[in-house]
Design a protein around this motif. Structure first.
Motif, mmCIF file in Angstrom:
data_model
loop_
_atom_site.group_PDB
_atom_site.id
_atom_site.type_symbol
_atom_site.label_atom_id
_atom_site.label_comp_id
_atom_site.label_asym_id
_atom_site.label_seq_id
_atom_site.Cartn_x
_atom_site.Cartn_y
_atom_site.Cartn_z
ATOM 1 N N LEU A 49 0.935 -1.098 -0.222
ATOM 2 C CA LEU A 49 0.020 0.211 0.053
ATOM 3 C C LEU A 49 0.899 1.255 -0.025
ATOM 4 C CD1 LEU A 49 -2.625 -1.074 2.693
ATOM 5 C CD2 LEU A 49 -2.984 -1.185 0.045
ATOM 6 N N GLY A 50 2.096 1.210 0.114
ATOM 7 C CA GLY A 50 3.135 2.519 0.050
ATOM 8 C C GLY A 50 2.896 3.178 1.512
ATOM 9 N N VAL A 51 2.672 2.482 2.469
ATOM 10 C CA VAL A 51 2.516 3.170 3.735
ATOM 11 C C VAL A 51 3.573 2.728 4.836
ATOM 12 C CG1 VAL A 51 -0.081 3.779 3.463
ATOM 13 C CG2 VAL A 51 0.701 1.673 4.702
ATOM 14 N N ARG A 52 3.410 3.489 6.025
ATOM 15 C CA ARG A 52 4.366 3.078 7.058
ATOM 16 C C ARG A 52 4.100 3.722 8.378
ATOM 17 N NH1 ARG A 52 10.607 2.804 6.879
ATOM 18 N NH2 ARG A 52 9.943 2.790 9.061
ATOM 19 N N ALA A 53 4.652 3.072 9.440
ATOM 20 C CA ALA A 53 4.077 3.250 10.868
ATOM 21 C C ALA A 53 5.395 3.761 11.689
ATOM 22 C CB ALA A 53 3.366 2.312 11.259
ATOM 23 N N PHE A 54 5.552 3.830 12.752
ATOM 24 C CA PHE A 54 6.591 4.157 13.719
ATOM 25 C C PHE A 54 7.351 3.043 14.083
ATOM 26 C CE2 PHE A 54 8.960 6.088 17.152
ATOM 27 C CZ PHE A 54 9.419 7.047 16.650
ATOM 28 N N VAL A 102 -4.043 4.711 10.518
ATOM 29 C CA VAL A 102 -5.070 3.518 10.241
ATOM 30 C C VAL A 102 -4.408 2.541 11.095
ATOM 31 C CG1 VAL A 102 -5.602 1.607 8.635
ATOM 32 C CG2 VAL A 102 -5.526 4.124 7.877
ATOM 33 N N PHE A 103 -5.286 1.742 11.945
ATOM 34 C CA PHE A 103 -4.574 0.739 12.853
ATOM 35 C C PHE A 103 -5.469 -0.382 12.872
ATOM 36 C CE2 PHE A 103 -5.783 3.857 16.220
ATOM 37 C CZ PHE A 103 -6.836 2.910 17.129
ATOM 38 N N LEU A 104 -5.154 -1.362 13.158
ATOM 39 C CA LEU A 104 -5.800 -2.698 13.511
ATOM 40 C C LEU A 104 -5.771 -2.898 14.921
ATOM 41 C CD1 LEU A 104 -6.647 -5.199 12.020
ATOM 42 C CD2 LEU A 104 -4.417 -6.492 12.427
ATOM 43 N N GLU A 105 -7.278 -2.710 15.226
ATOM 44 C CA GLU A 105 -7.399 -2.566 16.708
ATOM 45 C C GLU A 105 -7.672 -3.844 17.404
ATOM 46 O OE1 GLU A 105 -10.947 -0.831 19.934
ATOM 47 O OE2 GLU A 105 -11.258 -0.743 17.543
ATOM 48 N N CYS A 106 -7.039 -4.066 18.628
ATOM 49 C CA CYS A 106 -7.030 -5.305 19.272
ATOM 50 C C CYS A 106 -8.020 -5.120 20.626
ATOM 51 C CB CYS A 106 -5.754 -5.577 19.994
ATOM 52 S SG CYS A 106 -4.415 -5.900 18.644
ATOM 53 N N GLU A 134 -8.603 6.631 27.381
ATOM 54 C CA GLU A 134 -8.110 6.753 26.280
ATOM 55 C C GLU A 134 -7.411 5.520 25.451
ATOM 56 O OE1 GLU A 134 -9.606 9.475 24.436
ATOM 57 O OE2 GLU A 134 -10.446 9.613 26.376
ATOM 58 N N TYR A 135 -7.230 4.716 26.384
ATOM 59 C CA TYR A 135 -6.304 3.428 25.676
ATOM 60 C C TYR A 135 -7.127 2.391 24.552
ATOM 61 C CZ TYR A 135 -3.489 -0.738 25.882
ATOM 62 O OH TYR A 135 -2.307 -2.006 25.524
ATOM 63 N N ILE A 136 -6.527 2.219 23.612
ATOM 64 C CA ILE A 136 -6.973 1.530 22.727
ATOM 65 C C ILE A 136 -5.806 0.624 22.102
ATOM 66 C CG2 ILE A 136 -8.072 1.272 20.506
ATOM 67 C CD1 ILE A 136 -9.166 4.115 20.653
ATOM 68 N N PRO A 137 -5.877 -0.794 22.616
ATOM 69 C CA PRO A 137 -4.813 -1.617 22.105
ATOM 70 C C PRO A 137 -4.867 -1.653 20.502
ATOM 71 C CG PRO A 137 -6.211 -2.963 23.385
ATOM 72 C CD PRO A 137 -6.850 -1.425 23.397
ATOM 73 N N HIS A 138 -3.674 -1.575 19.890
ATOM 74 C CA HIS A 138 -3.675 -1.471 18.430
ATOM 75 C C HIS A 138 -2.468 -1.836 17.688
ATOM 76 C CE1 HIS A 138 -2.569 2.474 19.378
ATOM 77 N NE2 HIS A 138 -1.791 2.345 18.161
ATOM 78 N N LEU A 139 -2.407 -2.198 16.620
ATOM 79 C CA LEU A 139 -1.062 -2.426 15.763
ATOM 80 C C LEU A 139 -1.408 -1.409 14.604
ATOM 81 C CD1 LEU A 139 -1.292 -6.511 15.714
ATOM 82 C CD2 LEU A 139 0.382 -5.069 16.872
ATOM 83 N N THR A 140 -0.396 -0.487 14.520
ATOM 84 C CA THR A 140 -0.578 0.825 13.509
ATOM 85 C C THR A 140 -0.103 -0.050 12.143
ATOM 86 O OG1 THR A 140 -0.041 2.212 15.345
ATOM 87 C CG2 THR A 140 0.339 2.998 12.940
ATOM 88 N N LEU A 141 -0.873 0.227 11.252
ATOM 89 C CA LEU A 141 -0.532 -0.025 9.664
ATOM 90 C C LEU A 141 -0.045 1.217 9.069
ATOM 91 C CD1 LEU A 141 -0.806 -1.959 7.526
ATOM 92 C CD2 LEU A 141 -3.001 -0.774 6.885
ATOM 93 N N ALA A 142 -0.587 2.281 9.374
ATOM 94 C CA ALA A 142 -0.024 3.542 8.529
ATOM 95 C C ALA A 142 -0.416 4.933 9.513
ATOM 96 C CB ALA A 142 -0.942 3.813 7.396
ATOM 97 N N LEU A 143 0.763 5.734 9.398
ATOM 98 C CA LEU A 143 0.733 7.131 9.903
ATOM 99 C C LEU A 143 1.208 8.227 8.755
ATOM 100 C CD1 LEU A 143 2.959 6.479 13.113
ATOM 101 C CD2 LEU A 143 0.510 6.712 12.982
ATOM 102 N N GLY A 144 0.427 9.149 8.993
ATOM 103 C CA GLY A 144 0.773 10.424 7.994
ATOM 104 C C GLY A 144 0.037 10.168 6.642
#
Length: 195
Positions: A49-54, A102-106, A134-144
């Protein structure tokens, strides 16, 4: 006889001594890494998808924090705090989209919520804005993600189903953020201090 103006000595203003500036404290994280199948899949999707996370895909157990103590003392404090933590399971949910992210919520299971609350008691590292309620456990797919790309990315997400619905966490890692990456400093195997 007074000196001509051009020959008068003019006092040179004193150069102020350099003010000591404190370097910003590094940001630390306490993270769980997804299983290798999910990790590999997330990286493949980022590339496609040409995206990045931290940094590499990771699940924060609390928001990134600064610490008042040395890194060695931080490791010792966390070792004591996590001594009786058992391995736990994380259930993967669906996609969440926020402006630019964009993230994948857990799923926030009672076990994961209890662990989140427990690691917030770490001395010298108070809760951050995305902790507690405010805590949402997640795995980030894309930032910015830019607004013009959001619709195309959202339509791609509708077709993406993670390869696993859950994974087991048997270790947590202390990490330090820097240069757009998350660097692992120390690993804490879970279940070693339990009966």
């Amino acid at each position: 006889m007074p000196l001509p103006h051009r020959l008068r000595s003019t006092p040179i203003p004193a150069v102020p001594a350099a003010l000591p500036t404190a370097l910003p404290r590094p940001l630390y994280g306490l993270v769980a890494w997804p299983c290798s199948t999910l990790d590999r899949w997330l990286r493949q999707q980022q590339q496609r998808l040409g995206v990045r996370a931290f940094g590499e895909p990771h699940l924060n157990l609390r928001a990134p924090f600064s610490a008042q103590s040395s890194e060695a003392a931080l490791v010792d404090s966390l070792r004591g705090l996590l001594a009786h933590t058992r391995p736990f399971e994380v259930q993967v949910g669906g996609w969440r989209v926020f402006p630019g992210t964009v993230f994948l919520e857990c799923h926030l299971s009672p076990e994961l919520l209890a662990l989140h609350d427990h690691v917030l008691t770490l001395p010298g590292a108070p809760p951050q804005p995305y902790d507690q309620k405010e805590y949402i456990p997640h795995l980030t797919l894309a930032l910015g993600v830019l607004p013009w790309a959001r619709d195309d990315l959202n339509s791609e997400l509708l077709q993406l189903t993670p390869p696993v619905s859950r994974f087991t966490v048997s270790a947590l890692s202390l990490t330090r953020e820097g240069g757009g990456e998350v660097r692992e400093i120390h690993t804490f195997p879970l279940g070693e201090g339990t009966d």
